[in-house]
Design a protein around this motif. Sequence first.
Motif, PDB file in Angstrom:
ATOM      1  N   UNK A   9       0.807  -1.231   0.000  1.00  0.00           N
ATOM      2  CA  UNK A   9       0.000   0.000   0.000  1.00  0.00           C
ATOM      3  C   UNK A   9       0.833   1.271   0.000  1.00  0.00           C
ATOM      4  N   UNK A  11       3.177   2.686  -1.875  1.00  0.00           N
ATOM      5  CA  UNK A  11       3.229   3.580  -3.044  1.00  0.00           C
ATOM      6  C   UNK A  11       1.929   4.361  -3.236  1.00  0.00           C
ATOM      7  N   UNK A  12       0.791   3.692  -3.067  1.00  0.00           N
ATOM      8  CA  UNK A  12      -0.492   4.385  -3.195  1.00  0.00           C
ATOM      9  C   UNK A  12      -0.638   5.478  -2.153  1.00  0.00           C
ATOM     10  N   UNK A  14       1.831   7.139  -0.790  1.00  0.00           N
ATOM     11  CA  UNK A  14       2.767   8.226  -1.092  1.00  0.00           C
ATOM     12  C   UNK A  14       2.202   9.188  -2.134  1.00  0.00           C
ATOM     13  N   UNK A  15       1.242   8.733  -2.934  1.00  0.00           N
ATOM     14  CA  UNK A  15       0.625   9.643  -3.909  1.00  0.00           C
ATOM     15  C   UNK A  15      -0.836   9.941  -3.539  1.00  0.00           C
ATOM     16  N   UNK A  16      -1.203   9.686  -2.287  1.00  0.00           N
ATOM     17  CA  UNK A  16      -2.548  10.011  -1.773  1.00  0.00           C
ATOM     18  C   UNK A  16      -3.664   9.367  -2.587  1.00  0.00           C
ATOM     19  N   UNK A  17      -3.474   8.113  -2.959  1.00  0.00           N
ATOM     20  CA  UNK A  17      -4.483   7.476  -3.809  1.00  0.00           C
ATOM     21  C   UNK A  17      -5.220   6.332  -3.112  1.00  0.00           C
ATOM     22  N   UNK A  18      -4.955   6.153  -1.810  1.00  0.00           N
ATOM     23  CA  UNK A  18      -5.629   5.056  -1.103  1.00  0.00           C
ATOM     24  C   UNK A  18      -7.022   5.482  -0.659  1.00  0.00           C
TER      25      UNK A  18
END
Lengths: 238, 190
Positions: A9, A11-12, A14-18
């Motif tokens: 999780x 990487x998601x 780190x780009x605020x996509x979770x």
Amino acid sequence: MTHEEARELIPGYAVDALAPEEARALEEHVEGCEACRRELAALRDTAAELAAGLSQVAPPDTLRARALGAARSRPGRGAVRRPWAAWALAAAAILIVLVGIQDVTLQRQITLLDSQVNREGQLLALLTSPSSKTVELSGTARGSVHFVFNPGAHEGLVIAGGLGNPGPRSVYQVWLISGAMPSSIGVLSPGKGQTTILFVRTDFRRYQAIAVSVEPGPAGSPAPTTKPVLSATLPGTS
Amino acid sequence: MAGERAPQDDDGTLLERIAQLDVDAFEMLYDRYGGPVYSLACGMLRDVQAAQEVAQDVFLGIWRGAARAFDDRRGNPRSWILSLAHHKSVDAVRRRRRQTVSQLDETMADDVDIVADAIRKLEGERVQQALGALAVEQRTALVLAYYGGYTQREIADRTGAPLGTVKTRMRDGLLRLRAALEADQGPRTP
């Protein structure tokens, strides 16, 4: 969440996509996991490069003035002493919608604190001043409307939350009442679940009460056309 | 105050001073990062008014307590500040998207636009090249997430790929991007 799940999780995150619940679970894991912290730090560096790769725009001077002005006027934490200030600050923190006062045909004595600059600083100063007074309006309308004002500073604000829909082409309009003379201080256009704030600058000693009525939108009326749905008397101003 | 004027204070030291409510340190931090934070918000929101609000929110958040919460185990200060700015920009983009949901006729064409537009706007050659070296699916997932503010779930819905696939693409894309940037010259300081 297992370490392996967290790893997937990061990487998601780190780009605020979770999804929010994934993000929360990951934060919990990362708190206690050195390896995941390092991984997140490294991927944030990478994400920062995505930001830095964008064309760089010079921010306007007003932004600098606002940011620094607000910092200067703000004492930092610990200034909140009263419960109503605490809820008001909490509401302010969750992005309140600051609504400027509509320029209806108003009495001239009432001017709006329209300067965007330092508006938040003014709000906080008002909320935390020991000489500020607060009243809660009551009546038939749903929702919670508080009026906080500092008679010495001639500044006040109306904080409205949870107001229902006033009806088609209608708005809530707020009035200060001097004897039998209401003066509009603006209209409230609440969105769903939003807190709306109106700033008021005037000499509050002239007024004995504050009231809210439903008026034709979007600009409201020069004088009330319906009975108030919410009202309160102002303490210590006569 | 004059004795504290150490223009060479590093970012971490500035954040420590800000945690002690040192306005001079806050001013220095603003002068270092006001541009990058505002530029990120502009790039994502494409609206100078909204970008100003986000940038102001970021800096007030730092002043108000975020600086105290800064933890250098979680990355260097620059990356951390930009991640705050990204987070707030994403919130603003999503809020706006919810508000305009009624006029929702977004299609795949928008995705292509976001990706193409974001890449065209990139000035950093390093980043542009590193992104360009990714597989197109990885690049799309990353760009939609980072510059477009979409969640993995939304990207799956919009691209028609399964959620797990989107997660994998995003992960692999970001890891490859990191490797490319590190091989290039290592993390940059502002």
